[in-house]
Design a protein around this motif. Structure first.
Motif, PDB file in Angstrom:
ATOM      1  N   TYR A  60       1.152   9.615   6.360  1.00 18.32           N
ATOM      2  CA  TYR A  60       0.351   8.568   5.737  1.00 18.32           C
ATOM      3  C   TYR A  60       0.611   8.543   4.238  1.00 18.32           C
ATOM      4  O   TYR A  60       0.861   9.589   3.634  1.00 18.32           O
ATOM      5  N   GLU A 120     -11.207  15.923   2.503  1.00 17.50           N
ATOM      6  CA  GLU A 120     -10.854  16.287   3.877  1.00 17.50           C
ATOM      7  C   GLU A 120     -12.097  16.834   4.578  1.00 17.50           C
ATOM      8  O   GLU A 120     -12.559  17.925   4.262  1.00 17.50           O
ATOM      9  N   ILE A 180       1.391  12.260   2.943  1.00 17.86           N
ATOM     10  CA  ILE A 180       0.771  13.454   3.509  1.00 17.86           C
ATOM     11  C   ILE A 180       1.125  13.469   4.986  1.00 17.86           C
ATOM     12  O   ILE A 180       0.941  12.483   5.691  1.00 17.86           O
ATOM     13  N   SER A 233       2.096  17.910   1.929  1.00 20.83           N
ATOM     14  CA  SER A 233       2.145  16.694   1.115  1.00 20.83           C
ATOM     15  C   SER A 233       3.390  16.747   0.239  1.00 20.83           C
ATOM     16  O   SER A 233       3.764  17.806  -0.256  1.00 20.83           O
ATOM     17  N   THR A 283      -0.394   8.450   0.295  1.00 24.55           N
ATOM     18  CA  THR A 283      -1.501   9.049  -0.443  1.00 24.55           C
ATOM     19  C   THR A 283      -1.334   8.744  -1.923  1.00 24.55           C
ATOM     20  O   THR A 283      -0.206   8.564  -2.401  1.00 24.55           O
TER      21      THR A 283
END
Length: 162
Positions: free
Chosen positions: A143, A44, A136, A101, A145
């Protein structure tokens, strides 16, 4: 040495009933475990990389377990993004931040063993490989992951591990 005293043939040992671990102290087959964790995400670039969460696993056997993890991300900027903001005046307010998440997890225990700490005590340990997939959630969208990793548990008692 005289040649007649040397071994002339070799014999391989035969293991009819191989047992990898005798008298296993931690019986986790068919058991549930609940864990708290905290960590850092190294992928990140903008948002704060620290996170904390809760995990839940069910051990199908001594070698396999399945589970789920929920992780909450901290707010704010990463250290690198904060440096870019201070040095160059970049505004990251429009960049989406991850919120949480939700991940399904599979673990394969590669090794279970006992570490002798003192002459009268051992610490049970296991090393496992992990494969995970999930989502996430960002402020505006979710999205997919994936994650792979390795982990180790140190059993302080039969019911508590780090």
């Amino acid at each position: 040495m005289p040649k007649d005293e040397l071994a002339q043939e070799s014999v391989y040992p035969i293991f009819d009933n191989p047992v990898s671990v005798k008298s296993r102290n931690v019986q986790d087959s068919g058991a549930f475990d609940i864990g708290l964790f905290a960590g850092l995400a190294i992928t990140e670039p903008i948002a704060n990389t620290s996170k904390y969460g809760l995990s839940f696993n069910y051990h199908l056997s001594h070698a396999h377990s399945i589970g789920a993890m929920w992780a909450m991300n901290s707010t704010g900027l990463s250290r690198d993004a904060q440096g870019l903001k201070n040095d160059f005046g970049l505004d990251f307010n429009r960049a989406p931040n991850p919120e949480y998440s939700l991940i399904g997890d599979y673990n394969y225990k590669l090794f279970y063993g006992k570490l002798s700490v003192t002459k009268s005590g051992v610490i049970n340990t296991s090393i496992y490989a992990s494969g995970s997939a999930g989502i996430i959630k960002y402020v505006h969208k979710s999205y997919p992951t994936i994650a792979v990793g390795m982990g180790e548990r140190f059993y302080l008692t039969n019911n508590f591990a780090l």
